[in-house]
Design a protein around this motif. Sequence first.
Motif, PDB file in Angstrom:
ATOM      1  N   LEU A 186       0.836  -1.195   0.000  1.00  0.00           N
ATOM      2  CA  LEU A 186       0.000   0.000   0.000  1.00  0.00           C
ATOM      3  C   LEU A 186       0.877   1.253   0.000  1.00  0.00           C
ATOM      4  CD1 LEU A 186      -2.748   1.360   0.126  1.00  0.00           C
ATOM      5  CD2 LEU A 186      -2.722   1.055   2.619  1.00  0.00           C
ATOM      6  N   VAL A 187       1.958   1.204   0.783  1.00  0.00           N
ATOM      7  CA  VAL A 187       2.900   2.328   0.811  1.00  0.00           C
ATOM      8  C   VAL A 187       3.431   2.609  -0.594  1.00  0.00           C
ATOM      9  CG1 VAL A 187       5.191   3.056   1.592  1.00  0.00           C
ATOM     10  CG2 VAL A 187       3.588   2.040   3.217  1.00  0.00           C
ATOM     11  N   LEU A 188       3.871   1.570  -1.289  1.00  0.00           N
ATOM     12  CA  LEU A 188       4.429   1.745  -2.626  1.00  0.00           C
ATOM     13  C   LEU A 188       3.366   2.193  -3.630  1.00  0.00           C
ATOM     14  CD1 LEU A 188       6.825  -1.347  -2.765  1.00  0.00           C
ATOM     15  CD2 LEU A 188       7.421   1.037  -2.330  1.00  0.00           C
ATOM     16  N   SER A 189       2.154   1.711  -3.462  1.00  0.00           N
ATOM     17  CA  SER A 189       1.059   2.139  -4.344  1.00  0.00           C
ATOM     18  C   SER A 189       0.774   3.621  -4.158  1.00  0.00           C
ATOM     19  CB  SER A 189      -0.197   1.320  -4.056  1.00  0.00           C
ATOM     20  OG  SER A 189      -0.010  -0.043  -4.362  1.00  0.00           O
ATOM     21  N   HIS A 208      16.094  -4.217   6.378  1.00  0.00           N
ATOM     22  CA  HIS A 208      17.168  -5.196   6.200  1.00  0.00           C
ATOM     23  C   HIS A 208      16.901  -6.094   4.992  1.00  0.00           C
ATOM     24  CE1 HIS A 208      19.004  -3.876   9.836  1.00  0.00           C
ATOM     25  NE2 HIS A 208      18.024  -4.294  10.611  1.00  0.00           N
ATOM     26  N   GLU A 209      15.682  -6.052   4.470  1.00  0.00           N
ATOM     27  CA  GLU A 209      15.297  -6.897   3.336  1.00  0.00           C
ATOM     28  C   GLU A 209      15.473  -6.112   2.039  1.00  0.00           C
ATOM     29  OE1 GLU A 209      11.591  -9.336   4.757  1.00  0.00           O
ATOM     30  OE2 GLU A 209      11.623  -7.432   5.839  1.00  0.00           O
ATOM     31  N   THR A 210      16.693  -5.678   1.790  1.00  0.00           N
ATOM     32  CA  THR A 210      16.918  -4.763   0.673  1.00  0.00           C
ATOM     33  C   THR A 210      16.672  -5.410  -0.696  1.00  0.00           C
ATOM     34  OG1 THR A 210      19.291  -5.304   0.783  1.00  0.00           O
ATOM     35  CG2 THR A 210      18.552  -3.339   1.974  1.00  0.00           C
ATOM     36  N   ALA A 211      17.058  -6.662  -0.859  1.00  0.00           N
ATOM     37  CA  ALA A 211      16.868  -7.320  -2.157  1.00  0.00           C
ATOM     38  C   ALA A 211      15.389  -7.403  -2.511  1.00  0.00           C
ATOM     39  CB  ALA A 211      17.489  -8.710  -2.131  1.00  0.00           C
ATOM     40  N   GLN A 212      14.590  -7.813  -1.541  1.00  0.00           N
ATOM     41  CA  GLN A 212      13.146  -7.906  -1.776  1.00  0.00           C
ATOM     42  C   GLN A 212      12.550  -6.525  -2.026  1.00  0.00           C
ATOM     43  OE1 GLN A 212      11.016  -9.934   1.339  1.00  0.00           O
ATOM     44  NE2 GLN A 212       9.010  -9.521   0.443  1.00  0.00           N
ATOM     45  N   GLU A 215      13.058  -5.473  -5.587  1.00  0.00           N
ATOM     46  CA  GLU A 215      12.129  -6.170  -6.476  1.00  0.00           C
ATOM     47  C   GLU A 215      10.750  -5.517  -6.451  1.00  0.00           C
ATOM     48  OE1 GLU A 215      12.042 -10.266  -5.432  1.00  0.00           O
ATOM     49  OE2 GLU A 215      14.150 -10.641  -5.909  1.00  0.00           O
ATOM     50  N   LYS A 216      10.287  -5.182  -5.250  1.00  0.00           N
ATOM     51  CA  LYS A 216       8.969  -4.563  -5.124  1.00  0.00           C
ATOM     52  C   LYS A 216       8.932  -3.183  -5.780  1.00  0.00           C
ATOM     53  CE  LYS A 216       6.866  -6.805  -1.108  1.00  0.00           C
ATOM     54  NZ  LYS A 216       5.580  -7.043  -1.809  1.00  0.00           N
ATOM     55  N   VAL A 217       9.965  -2.403  -5.530  1.00  0.00           N
ATOM     56  CA  VAL A 217      10.018  -1.056  -6.110  1.00  0.00           C
ATOM     57  C   VAL A 217      10.007  -1.133  -7.635  1.00  0.00           C
ATOM     58  CG1 VAL A 217      11.548   0.931  -6.450  1.00  0.00           C
ATOM     59  CG2 VAL A 217      11.102   0.080  -4.145  1.00  0.00           C
ATOM     60  N   LYS A 218      10.748  -2.079  -8.185  1.00  0.00           N
ATOM     61  CA  LYS A 218      10.782  -2.259  -9.634  1.00  0.00           C
ATOM     62  C   LYS A 218       9.406  -2.636 -10.169  1.00  0.00           C
ATOM     63  CE  LYS A 218      13.221  -4.833 -13.275  1.00  0.00           C
ATOM     64  NZ  LYS A 218      14.254  -5.873 -13.565  1.00  0.00           N
ATOM     65  N   ALA A 219       8.708  -3.486  -9.425  1.00  0.00           N
ATOM     66  CA  ALA A 219       7.377  -3.931  -9.863  1.00  0.00           C
ATOM     67  C   ALA A 219       6.378  -2.780  -9.912  1.00  0.00           C
ATOM     68  CB  ALA A 219       6.866  -5.025  -8.933  1.00  0.00           C
ATOM     69  N   TYR A 220       6.558  -1.801  -9.045  1.00  0.00           N
ATOM     70  CA  TYR A 220       5.634  -0.665  -9.014  1.00  0.00           C
ATOM     71  C   TYR A 220       6.071   0.455  -9.948  1.00  0.00           C
ATOM     72  CZ  TYR A 220       2.788  -2.535  -5.239  1.00  0.00           C
ATOM     73  OH  TYR A 220       1.924  -3.314  -4.489  1.00  0.00           O
ATOM     74  N   ILE A 222       8.395   2.737  -9.746  1.00  0.00           N
ATOM     75  CA  ILE A 222       8.744   4.026  -9.162  1.00  0.00           C
ATOM     76  C   ILE A 222      10.258   4.193  -9.176  1.00  0.00           C
ATOM     77  CG2 ILE A 222       6.669   4.283  -7.775  1.00  0.00           C
ATOM     78  CD1 ILE A 222       8.006   3.058  -5.441  1.00  0.00           C
ATOM     79  N   THR A 223      10.701   5.443  -9.272  1.00  0.00           N
ATOM     80  CA  THR A 223      12.125   5.693  -9.494  1.00  0.00           C
ATOM     81  C   THR A 223      12.813   6.503  -8.397  1.00  0.00           C
ATOM     82  OG1 THR A 223      11.559   7.635 -10.836  1.00  0.00           O
ATOM     83  CG2 THR A 223      11.873   5.532 -11.996  1.00  0.00           C
ATOM     84  N   ASN A 224      12.115   7.459  -7.805  1.00  0.00           N
ATOM     85  CA  ASN A 224      12.758   8.342  -6.819  1.00  0.00           C
ATOM     86  C   ASN A 224      12.814   7.682  -5.443  1.00  0.00           C
ATOM     87  OD1 ASN A 224      12.954  10.237  -8.846  1.00  0.00           O
ATOM     88  ND2 ASN A 224      11.140  11.386  -8.185  1.00  0.00           N
ATOM     89  N   VAL A 225      13.502   6.550  -5.391  1.00  0.00           N
ATOM     90  CA  VAL A 225      13.523   5.737  -4.173  1.00  0.00           C
ATOM     91  C   VAL A 225      14.962   5.396  -3.796  1.00  0.00           C
ATOM     92  CG1 VAL A 225      12.709   3.630  -3.050  1.00  0.00           C
ATOM     93  CG2 VAL A 225      11.299   4.735  -4.794  1.00  0.00           C
ATOM     94  N   VAL A 226      15.246   5.484  -2.517  1.00  0.00           N
ATOM     95  CA  VAL A 226      16.521   5.022  -1.968  1.00  0.00           C
ATOM     96  C   VAL A 226      16.224   3.881  -1.011  1.00  0.00           C
ATOM     97  CG1 VAL A 226      18.513   5.605  -0.536  1.00  0.00           C
ATOM     98  CG2 VAL A 226      17.640   7.260  -2.197  1.00  0.00           C
ATOM     99  N   ILE A 227      16.893   2.768  -1.161  1.00  0.00           N
ATOM    100  CA  ILE A 227      16.697   1.606  -0.296  1.00  0.00           C
ATOM    101  C   ILE A 227      17.998   1.339   0.449  1.00  0.00           C
ATOM    102  CG2 ILE A 227      16.157  -0.859  -0.214  1.00  0.00           C
ATOM    103  CD1 ILE A 227      14.644  -0.433  -2.889  1.00  0.00           C
ATOM    104  N   GLU A 228      17.913   1.306   1.764  1.00  0.00           N
ATOM    105  CA  GLU A 228      19.113   1.122   2.566  1.00  0.00           C
ATOM    106  C   GLU A 228      18.830   0.260   3.794  1.00  0.00           C
ATOM    107  OE1 GLU A 228      22.163   4.624   2.680  1.00  0.00           O
ATOM    108  OE2 GLU A 228      20.176   5.495   2.957  1.00  0.00           O
ATOM    109  N   SER A 229      19.867  -0.384   4.256  1.00  0.00           N
ATOM    110  CA  SER A 229      19.845  -1.052   5.560  1.00  0.00           C
ATOM    111  C   SER A 229      20.841  -0.297   6.435  1.00  0.00           C
ATOM    112  CB  SER A 229      20.257  -2.521   5.422  1.00  0.00           C
ATOM    113  OG  SER A 229      20.358  -3.131   6.694  1.00  0.00           O
ATOM    114  N   VAL A 230      20.335   0.384   7.429  1.00  0.00           N
ATOM    115  CA  VAL A 230      21.211   1.226   8.248  1.00  0.00           C
ATOM    116  C   VAL A 230      21.216   0.725   9.693  1.00  0.00           C
ATOM    117  CG1 VAL A 230      20.792   3.241   6.801  1.00  0.00           C
ATOM    118  CG2 VAL A 230      19.376   2.874   8.827  1.00  0.00           C
ATOM    119  N   PRO A 231      22.336   0.864  10.385  1.00  0.00           N
ATOM    120  CA  PRO A 231      22.381   0.488  11.800  1.00  0.00           C
ATOM    121  C   PRO A 231      21.519   1.433  12.622  1.00  0.00           C
ATOM    122  CG  PRO A 231      24.407   1.585  11.158  1.00  0.00           C
ATOM    123  CD  PRO A 231      23.633   1.352   9.897  1.00  0.00           C
TER     124      PRO A 231
END
Length: 353
Positions: A186-189, A208-212, A215-220, A222-231
């Motif tokens: 829903l967030v991505l939609s 922490h599930e950056t690979a997944q 995949e989800k971002v690509k399916a939707y 959308i382009t202006n997205v940063v995906i990170e796993s941060v401490p």
Amino acid sequence: MAWAGQPLILFLLRAGNMFKLYLKRRSVNPATEHYISLIERAVAGSGFKSSRVNSLNEIGKGDIIITVEAKDCFFAGLRYPHNIKINWFQGITPEEAFLVYRNPLRKWLWRIFESLTLRHADFNLFVSQAMLQHYRHVYGYARSNYLIMPCYNQQIREKSFFTTGKYRQPSFIYVGTLSAWQQIDLVLSVFAIVEKQNHKATLRILTHETAQAHEKVKAYGITNVVIESVPLNMLANQLAIAKYGFLLRADHSVNRVATPTKMNSYLAHGVIPIYSDVIDDFKTNLNISPFALPVHAGATATEIAKEIHNFENQLSPDAGVVLEQYSEAFKRYYNDEYYINRLAAALKGIVAF
């Protein structure tokens, strides 16, 4: 009623580590650590000492046992039936277990743990009034041996509100796992619609599930997205640059009784929450309007995107005003000293009794 030997008992309790926090490895994490530390500070404030243990063998017959799961309290009670026991109910676990695993047996077992703990624990910690009412309805819990203290783990960080350009552009953040109950789809939609309306909109996904997530971002699309796993120690810096934060949930009993720490994290750093209005405690205790976007559970991505669009066009938040509004919420709702003092007084009463 006090009796002649009571001062001696209190003296003996103060002389040793009589409060034992029985914690399994799974019990301590960034979401629970602050809550546990508040309990420890309340123990100290009541004049006693405490220690953390991870084995029932480390508990003595005279110790007061504190647990953070009904199952642990249940087994501690089997081993030490005469010890004073205190349990923190983090959530309604039978319903949570069924929501995740769809296994009626798990739900039934957790119902047993919850029921017996509510019946036999000397004191209970609940996270919301809705949780209390749930236990009254499901188990007929009618005792008054409880304290309500919401889940949270951060305090106001003023400088996060004054990050350059924080409220000028529609920058969004999502923090958490990609589990279905956190409604990442829903967030991505929603963001897919917002991005088409405003090419300056950005979304930062911290998971922490950056690979997944990729995949989800690509399916939707959308382009202006940063995906990170941060401490954890870098989370504050990420929240400081975000204007909006997503906290979307379905209309389910698990969510109605909860007090997600994510709301606390957003408000601590001046992030305007976009959240489902199913969380009862937030309706009652968080007066953060107009710097909030509560949306109806079940609202479509189009409807939520429209709410965001209207907010963007109608309000230009001033950092100082947002800080003042959110600070009031922390004074009333996320107040360490208030809960420590109330719990310390309750602990004194438990020991004296």
